[in-house]
Design an enzyme around this catalytic site. Structure first.
Site, mmCIF file in Angstrom:
data_model
loop_
_atom_site.group_PDB
_atom_site.id
_atom_site.type_symbol
_atom_site.label_atom_id
_atom_site.label_comp_id
_atom_site.label_asym_id
_atom_site.label_seq_id
_atom_site.Cartn_x
_atom_site.Cartn_y
_atom_site.Cartn_z
ATOM 1 N N GLY A 58 0.882 -1.322 -0.034
ATOM 2 C CA GLY A 58 0.007 -0.047 0.004
ATOM 3 C C GLY A 58 0.770 1.272 -0.016
ATOM 4 O O GLY A 58 1.812 1.627 -0.645
ATOM 5 N N SER A 59 0.433 2.388 0.778
ATOM 6 C CA SER A 59 0.774 3.715 0.397
ATOM 7 C C SER A 59 2.305 4.093 1.306
ATOM 8 O O SER A 59 2.955 5.023 1.041
ATOM 9 C CB SER A 59 -0.171 4.556 1.509
ATOM 10 O OG SER A 59 -1.371 4.636 0.756
ATOM 11 N N THR A 60 2.790 2.832 1.874
ATOM 12 C CA THR A 60 4.386 2.867 2.220
ATOM 13 C C THR A 60 4.909 3.216 0.909
ATOM 14 O O THR A 60 6.255 3.760 1.130
ATOM 15 C CB THR A 60 4.576 1.699 3.080
ATOM 16 O OG1 THR A 60 4.552 0.453 2.230
ATOM 17 C CG2 THR A 60 3.887 1.590 4.233
ATOM 18 N N LYS A 116 4.541 5.217 -1.397
ATOM 19 C CA LYS A 116 4.496 6.531 -2.035
ATOM 20 C C LYS A 116 5.647 7.439 -1.376
ATOM 21 O O LYS A 116 6.143 8.393 -2.290
ATOM 22 C CB LYS A 116 3.165 7.322 -1.030
ATOM 23 C CG LYS A 116 1.752 6.550 -1.746
ATOM 24 C CD LYS A 116 0.691 7.312 -1.147
ATOM 25 C CE LYS A 116 -0.588 6.633 -1.528
ATOM 26 N NZ LYS A 116 -1.875 7.059 -0.709
#
Length: 581
Positions: free
Chosen positions: A290-292, A294
């Site tokens: 997921g957003s890790t 980003k």
């Protein structure tokens, strides 16, 4: 007169009549015969004196030196000795000790099998009478009743006097900390050969006579490992999750000072572990994290120069429609966002636009340098290959979704090494479970300036964004949340999440990366029913950092702070940090 009568009497007895006279011996012959007789007499006397001494010596050996039960058979196999495994401080993680194996030949039983199940069951710790009865009545010729039996228990079994029960001393592997770091250490098979983990990876070194005398020293810190397993285990049980992973890594050397995978197992009794318990999720399972991701996307944009300033704005006014796919924000701001705003609010839309602007080739090159297209470089034999689209299918949509951690699945260990690279000045070093006196040169992935900027953004996310609950007073924690839908059989499972938090501390001079991932949290009172990383995992990060910081030589200091001035507009009346480093 009497002598003549005696001679006459003897002569009249049949067979004792007149005897032939011996020939006379010469004086020299007489002396030789006497010497020979004396020699023989001395030998006989010495033999008579030696026999009691031999018996006495043997009795002393049996009663004092050995004082252990006598083996009645050589059927049980004996594993060869193995070298010890210790942590970075020399504390034992695995060692070999002398124990006993107890076996039975059911067809030779001389006593009632039920009594021979009941009596040993009362002697052997943790044994089951019904199971022992089954072994004693088995149709086979040979069965093990117990392994790793203590000498006192073996003596009690020996005293039962059953000739069909056999004892043998054998070298056994002991893991004194039970399940602690089980997936790292591993265990050998019944023949003493390494089967999984470092027991397999370093089997030759641990078993070879020339090297097994020197302990295998790991980078693990037993104190940090215990704290990690306690905090993650509490979270895992509270969330009734399917699994969990925790990693603590030195950002400069790549040394893994703690690593755990849940559920775990006891390497002293690996046969009792579930299949899922034996599975090392840190290096051998892949997840969309997921957003890790980003943080990596923004770093690549900074490095490529497409992000010319952090105040550059990207359109997040509405979802991005790509054919039948829609990219949206969970907490949409519905406006143009600066780079720090994209990061702290975890905007999928803004991150996707940053990735497309930098281009597929920039994204691909960065991930390749970080080792995301191959199994992680670490000593464990259990290493999975990441899953990602082929270059031919890596189009604009893949570039967008990979930017925020979807469409690519990696083991959590990859994420840990990537975050270490992100904050240590931009140098990738392969992680290791062994101590490193001097870190290798590594590979430059990000510019030093990019790394410095990302430290500020990661700290900002904890102070102002989705990672607030990860803050640990005085430790200047930085990090990023990541919540992704779980994949099963190639499809997303609605309502099942993989919740991850990637952190580092202290952000003014990063020393350690901490990764915590929970597979399918169910929500609880502690997380107010939420299953997202910011509510589920972040609080555990805060508690863990506060516990392990002093162990690792990082003392809390509430007067220090990283300079985040200018990243976000300050609200009216806000006071800057007391001290800026």
């Amino acid at each position: 007169m009497a002598s003549r009568a005696l001679s006459s009497f003897i002569g009249g007895v049949p067979g004792l009549g007149a005897q032939p006279e011996l020939p006379a011996m010469l004086p020299g012959q007489r002396q030789a015969a006497q010497r020979l007789a004396r020699q023989r007499l001395v030998i006989v006397m010495v033999m008579f004196l030696a026999v009691p001494l031999v018996f006495a010596g043997r009795l002393f050996d049996l009663g004092v030196l050995e004082a252990q039960p006598v083996s009645r058979s050589g059927i049980a196999s004996s594993a060869p000795p193995r070298g010890d495994i210790v942590d970075r401080n020399g504390l034992e993680l695995a060692r070999t000790f002398e124990a006993y194996a107890i076996s039975v030949e059911p067809q030779k039983l001389a006593s009632d099998p039920r009594r021979l199940a009941r009596d040993p069951a009362s002697i052997l710790t943790g044994s089951d009478e019904a199971q022992l009865y089954d072994e004693r009545t088995h149709k086979g010729r040979f069965r093990y009743l117990a392994r790793r039996v203590l000498p006192s228990e073996a003596q009690a079994i020996n005293d039962l006097g059953e000739p069909a029960i056999y004892l043998r001393r054998e070298a056994e592997r002991l893991y004194p900390n039970f399940s602690l770091a089980a997936h790292v250490i591993g265990y050998p098979d019944d023949e003493g050969r390494g089967k999984v983990g470092l027991e397999l990876a370093f089997d030759e070194q641990l078993s070879a006579p020339a090297t097994r005398g020197q302990p295998l020293q790991l980078a693990l810190d037993l104190r940090v490992q215990q704290a990690l397993e306690h905090e993650l285990g509490t979270l895992y049980r509270d969330q009734k999750a399917q699994g969990a992973v925790g990693i603590v890594m030195d950002v400069d050397s790549g040394e893994v000072v703690a690593m755990t995978s849940l559920p775990d197992f006891n390497p002293n009794a690996p046969g009792l572990a579930t299949d899922d318990g034996r599975y090392n999720k840190a290096s051998f399972a892949t997840y969309e994290l997921g957003s890790t991701f980003k943080a990596l996307t923004i770093a690549s944009g900074l490095d490529a120069g497409t992000i010319s300033t952090l105040q550059k704005r990207y359109d997040a006014t509405r979802p991005i429609q790509m054919g039948r796919f829609r990219i949206r924000d969970d907490h949409a701001k519905n406006r143009w966002l600066t780079v720090p705003e994209i990061f702290i609010h975890s905007s999928n839309i803004g991150t996707a636009r940053i990735a497309v602007e930098a281009g597929r080739d920039v994204q691909y090159a960065m991930l390749e340098k970080l080792g995301f297209f191959k199994p992680i470089e670490i000593e464990l034999p259990e290493r999975a290959r990441p899953q990602f689209p082929s270059l031919e299918r890596w189009g604009e949509l893949s570039t967008m979704t990979i930017a925020y951690g979807h469409g690519i699945s990696v083991p959590p260990m990859h994420l840990a090494s990537a975050y270490a690279t992100l904050v240590n000045g931009g140098i990738y070093r392969a992680p290791t479970l062994l101590t490193r006196d001097v870190p290798g040169p590594g590979i430059r992935v990000f510019k030093a300036e990019t790394s410095e900027t990302m430290r500020k953004l990661l700290r900002l996310t904890v102070t102002k964004g989705t990672g607030r609950r990860a803050n640990a007073p005085g430790y200047r924690v930085g990090g990023k949340t990541g919540t992704a839908e779980k994949i099963a059989s190639g499809r997303y499972v609605r309502g099942a999440n993989v919740s991850t938090f990637a952190a580092a501390f202290p952000m003014d001079a990063p020393r350690y990366v901490v990764i915590a991932m929970v597979d399918d949290p169910r929500g609880s009172k502690e997380s107010a029913g939420f299953r997202t990383a910011g509510m589920v995992v972040a609080p555990a990060i805060s508690r863990l950092v506060s516990r392990i910081g002093p162990m690792l030589g990082v003392q809390p200091d509430s007067t220090r702070e990283i300079d985040m001035a200018g990243l976000l507009p300050e609200p009216p009346g806000a006071n800057p940090a007391a001290v800026v480093e």
